[in-house]
Design a protein around this motif. Structure first.
Motif, PDB file in Angstrom:
ATOM      1  N   SER A 101      -5.578   3.432  -1.499  1.00 57.55           N
ATOM      2  CA  SER A 101      -4.362   2.626  -1.530  1.00 57.55           C
ATOM      3  C   SER A 101      -3.590   2.961  -2.806  1.00 57.55           C
ATOM      4  N   GLY A 102      -2.409   3.508  -2.657  1.00 58.64           N
ATOM      5  CA  GLY A 102      -1.605   3.890  -3.816  1.00 58.64           C
ATOM      6  C   GLY A 102      -2.374   4.835  -4.707  1.00 58.64           C
ATOM      7  N   ALA A 103      -2.391   4.533  -6.001  1.00 56.43           N
ATOM      8  CA  ALA A 103      -3.072   5.393  -6.958  1.00 56.43           C
ATOM      9  C   ALA A 103      -4.547   5.014  -7.115  1.00 56.43           C
ATOM     10  N   GLY A 104      -5.044   4.056  -6.291  1.00 57.92           N
ATOM     11  CA  GLY A 104      -6.416   3.581  -6.409  1.00 57.92           C
ATOM     12  C   GLY A 104      -6.538   2.566  -7.539  1.00 57.92           C
TER      13      GLY A 104
ATOM     14  N   ILE B 108      -8.871  14.877  -4.934  1.00 59.81           N
ATOM     15  CA  ILE B 108      -9.143  14.800  -6.376  1.00 59.81           C
ATOM     16  C   ILE B 108      -9.260  13.348  -6.843  1.00 59.81           C
ATOM     17  N   ARG B 109      -8.377  12.483  -6.357  1.00 63.59           N
ATOM     18  CA  ARG B 109      -8.413  11.097  -6.826  1.00 63.59           C
ATOM     19  C   ARG B 109      -9.665  10.346  -6.360  1.00 63.59           C
ATOM     20  N   SER B 110     -10.199  10.750  -5.204  1.00 62.49           N
ATOM     21  CA  SER B 110     -11.347  10.016  -4.670  1.00 62.49           C
ATOM     22  C   SER B 110     -12.544  10.113  -5.610  1.00 62.49           C
TER      23      SER B 110
ATOM     24  N   PRO C  63       9.447   7.199 -11.558  1.00 54.61           N
ATOM     25  CA  PRO C  63      10.148   6.134 -10.812  1.00 54.61           C
ATOM     26  C   PRO C  63       9.915   6.245  -9.303  1.00 54.61           C
ATOM     27  N   HIS C  64       8.637   6.170  -8.888  1.00 53.64           N
ATOM     28  CA  HIS C  64       8.348   6.297  -7.452  1.00 53.64           C
ATOM     29  C   HIS C  64       8.755   4.998  -6.739  1.00 53.64           C
ATOM     30  N   ALA C  65       9.156   5.138  -5.479  1.00 56.44           N
ATOM     31  CA  ALA C  65       9.703   3.989  -4.746  1.00 56.44           C
ATOM     32  C   ALA C  65       8.814   3.525  -3.603  1.00 56.44           C
ATOM     33  N   ASP C  66       7.618   4.136  -3.466  1.00 60.21           N
ATOM     34  CA  ASP C  66       6.842   3.853  -2.257  1.00 60.21           C
ATOM     35  C   ASP C  66       6.083   2.525  -2.305  1.00 60.21           C
ATOM     36  N   ASN C  67       6.163   1.792  -3.409  1.00 56.57           N
ATOM     37  CA  ASN C  67       5.715   0.394  -3.424  1.00 56.57           C
ATOM     38  C   ASN C  67       6.913  -0.556  -3.420  1.00 56.57           C
ATOM     39  N   VAL C  68       7.920  -0.276  -4.277  1.00 57.13           N
ATOM     40  CA  VAL C  68       9.038  -1.238  -4.379  1.00 57.13           C
ATOM     41  C   VAL C  68       9.866  -1.281  -3.093  1.00 57.13           C
TER      42      VAL C  68
ATOM     43  N   GLY D 180       1.508  10.187   3.080  1.00 58.34           N
ATOM     44  CA  GLY D 180       2.886  10.067   2.586  1.00 58.34           C
ATOM     45  C   GLY D 180       2.967   9.887   1.084  1.00 58.34           C
ATOM     46  N   PHE D 181       2.317  10.801   0.330  1.00 57.08           N
ATOM     47  CA  PHE D 181       2.310  10.665  -1.132  1.00 57.08           C
ATOM     48  C   PHE D 181       3.735  10.533  -1.675  1.00 57.08           C
ATOM     49  N   ASP D 182       3.971   9.419  -2.335  1.00 59.16           N
ATOM     50  CA  ASP D 182       5.270   9.101  -2.966  1.00 59.16           C
ATOM     51  C   ASP D 182       6.415   8.856  -1.992  1.00 59.16           C
ATOM     52  N   VAL D 183       6.179   9.004  -0.673  1.00 62.14           N
ATOM     53  CA  VAL D 183       7.304   8.844   0.261  1.00 62.14           C
ATOM     54  C   VAL D 183       7.084   7.768   1.332  1.00 62.14           C
TER      55      VAL D 183
ATOM     56  N   ARG E 137      -5.287   3.051 -14.143  1.00 66.94           N
ATOM     57  CA  ARG E 137      -3.847   3.047 -14.398  1.00 66.94           C
ATOM     58  C   ARG E 137      -3.176   4.165 -13.608  1.00 66.94           C
ATOM     59  N   THR E 138      -2.043   3.805 -12.988  1.00 65.68           N
ATOM     60  CA  THR E 138      -1.326   4.791 -12.163  1.00 65.68           C
ATOM     61  C   THR E 138      -1.018   6.039 -12.978  1.00 65.68           C
ATOM     62  N   LYS E 139      -0.657   5.827 -14.252  1.00 66.27           N
ATOM     63  CA  LYS E 139      -0.355   6.963 -15.134  1.00 66.27           C
ATOM     64  C   LYS E 139      -1.541   7.937 -15.174  1.00 66.27           C
TER      65      LYS E 139
ATOM     66  N   SER F 224      -4.084   8.090 -12.993  1.00 65.44           N
ATOM     67  CA  SER F 224      -4.366   8.592 -11.661  1.00 65.44           C
ATOM     68  C   SER F 224      -3.353   9.674 -11.262  1.00 65.44           C
ATOM     69  N   ARG F 225      -2.133   9.594 -11.789  1.00 66.88           N
ATOM     70  CA  ARG F 225      -1.137  10.635 -11.511  1.00 66.88           C
ATOM     71  C   ARG F 225      -1.422  11.897 -12.318  1.00 66.88           C
ATOM     72  N   SER F 226      -2.077  11.712 -13.476  1.00 66.06           N
ATOM     73  CA  SER F 226      -2.275  12.874 -14.355  1.00 66.06           C
ATOM     74  C   SER F 226      -3.286  13.864 -13.769  1.00 66.06           C
TER      75      SER F 226
ATOM     76  N   ILE G   7       0.873  -1.183   0.000  1.00 68.65           N
ATOM     77  CA  ILE G   7       0.000   0.000   0.000  1.00 68.65           C
ATOM     78  C   ILE G   7       0.904   1.225   0.000  1.00 68.65           C
ATOM     79  N   ALA G   8       0.879   1.987  -1.078  1.00 62.48           N
ATOM     80  CA  ALA G   8       1.712   3.189  -1.143  1.00 62.48           C
ATOM     81  C   ALA G   8       0.927   4.393  -0.629  1.00 62.48           C
ATOM     82  N   ASN G   9       1.650   5.417  -0.268  1.00 66.02           N
ATOM     83  CA  ASN G   9       1.143   6.710   0.230  1.00 66.02           C
ATOM     84  C   ASN G   9       0.672   6.651   1.688  1.00 66.02           C
ATOM     85  N   VAL G  10      -0.090   5.596   2.030  1.00 66.08           N
ATOM     86  CA  VAL G  10      -0.662   5.481   3.382  1.00 66.08           C
ATOM     87  C   VAL G  10      -1.238   6.848   3.820  1.00 66.08           C
TER      88      VAL G  10
HETATM   89  N1  HSE Z   1       2.794   7.175  -4.924  1.00 59.65           N
HETATM   90  C1  HSE Z   1       2.262   6.546  -6.108  1.00 59.65           C
HETATM   91  C2  HSE Z   1       1.022   7.323  -6.555  1.00 59.65           C
HETATM   92  C3  HSE Z   1       1.888   5.125  -5.780  1.00 59.65           C
HETATM   93  O1  HSE Z   1       0.205   7.623  -5.698  1.00 59.65           O
HETATM   94  O2  HSE Z   1       0.909   7.633  -7.729  1.00 59.65           O
HETATM   95  C4  HSE Z   1       1.324   4.361  -6.923  1.00 59.65           C
HETATM   96  O3  HSE Z   1       1.075   3.024  -6.495  1.00 59.65           O
END
Ligand code: HSE
Length: 307
Positions: free
Chosen positions: A257-260, A231-233, A135-140, A18-21, A180-182, A184-186, A12-15
């Motif tokens: 959870s992450g990018a949803g 916004i993502r919700s 290249p976010h690292a909060d999942n890997v 902690g967006f991206d961290v 797609r994370t792409k 959801s990030r946009s 689970i990224a962001n929690v």
């Molecule tokens: N921190 C990234 C994002 C996680 O929210 O876009 C993607 O799983």
């Protein structure tokens, strides 16, 4: 060692704050991957089951991450990977990260562990860049290191493992729609107000403190996201209802959870986490999409060797 089979967990990224961290590792769901030493030089993906993904290395998240490490280690033998995908793509629980982190872990193992898992994070991030454009690292990082992982800095890369209370559980509901994370990030805004930044800093510091001191109430008070959740919700069906159900059932807090599109909740104890799962199930019972629910303890180990 000529052959190794591993379990590469969901994360689970962001929690929330902690967006991206910040990210955490789950233990009840993950991919399986097999790595074999072969005489023919080079890296190859032999087979993928469970998902329709390309075998060409440069088009595949595991391939890109794996090549980044393979080219650095330059072993005298070849390696073939088989990937059994169990985490659906676009789920928000680190599907691409499981592939990328698993690939570098397996290759490093067959080469005799020349790098630490922390050093592998950089190579796994190259796979994430292919998947999401960033290249976010909060999942890997949590997949490779287990528990909670904080990315204190990306340049230079500085990753810190954060302890967590023994009785902390995650409930994750995954609506079976792909986000797609792409994409959801946009939708994420590139600038934030100072006031929002201040609140986010306070919550992230509060969450980290709560994890260190096993202060469940502080963990709960800190699970808010000023940056991306508003916004993502809007892209996630029943988001407000799921959050309300989690709160009503005693969860410490919840968020995307992450990018949803998955939504997670953290709870003290398994029985509360299971009650949250039931309440979330009730919310989506009438929905016209399928869903999966996972209840998991925080996985302190990360990727593990099965055989
Ligand atoms: N921190 C990234 C994002 C996680 O929210 O876009 C993607 O799983």
């Amino acid at each position: 060692m000529d052959k190794i089979k591993i379990f590469s967990p969901a994360t689970i990224a962001n929690v929330s704050c902690g967006f991206d961290v910040l990210g955490l590792c789950l233990e009840s769901v993950g991919d399986e991957m097999v790595f074999e030493k072969v005489d023919k030089p080079g890296l190859r993906i032999k087979e993928i089951t469970g998902a329709d993904l390309p075998l060409e290395l440069e088009d595949n998240v595991a391939g890109v991450a794996g090549l980044s490490l393979f080219n650095r280690l330059n072993p005298s033998f070849g390696i073939e990977m088989t990937i059994h995908k169990k985490i659906k793509a676009g789920s928000g629980i680190g599907s691409s990260a499981a592939s990328a982190a698993g690939a570098v872990f397996g290759i490093n193992a067959l080469c005799g562990y020349p790098l630490t898992n922390k050093e592998l994070v950089y190579h796994a991030m190259q796979g994430e860049a292919l998947a999401s454009g960033a290249p976010h690292a909060d999942n890997v990082a949590p997949a490779l290191l287990g528990g909670f992982a904080l990315i204190r800095s990306y340049d230079p890369l500085d990753i810190v493992s954060i302890p967590s209370p023994d009785n902390l559980y995650a409930t994750v509901i995954h609506p079976q729609i792909e986000l797609r994370t792409k994409d959801s990030r946009s939708v994420v805004r590139q600038t934030i107000s100072l006031q929002k930044g201040i609140r986010q800093c306070g919550n992230l510091a509060g969450l980290i403190s709560g994890l260190f001191t096993s202060d469940y109430d502080l963990i709960g008070r800190s699970l808010h996201d000023e940056f991306v959740e508003p916004i993502r919700s809007l892209l996630i069906p029943n988001f407000d209802g799921l959050k309300q159900a989690a709160a009503n059932s005693g969860a410490l807090g919840s968020g995307i959870s992450g990018a949803g599109p998955s939504v997670f909740a953290l709870s003290k104890g398994e029985s509360v986490a299971l009650a949250v799962a039931d309440a979330m199930r009730d919310v989506v019972a009438q929905a016209n999409y399928a869903f999966e629910i996972h209840v998991s303890k925080i996985n302190p180990i990360g990727i593990k060797i099965l055989s």
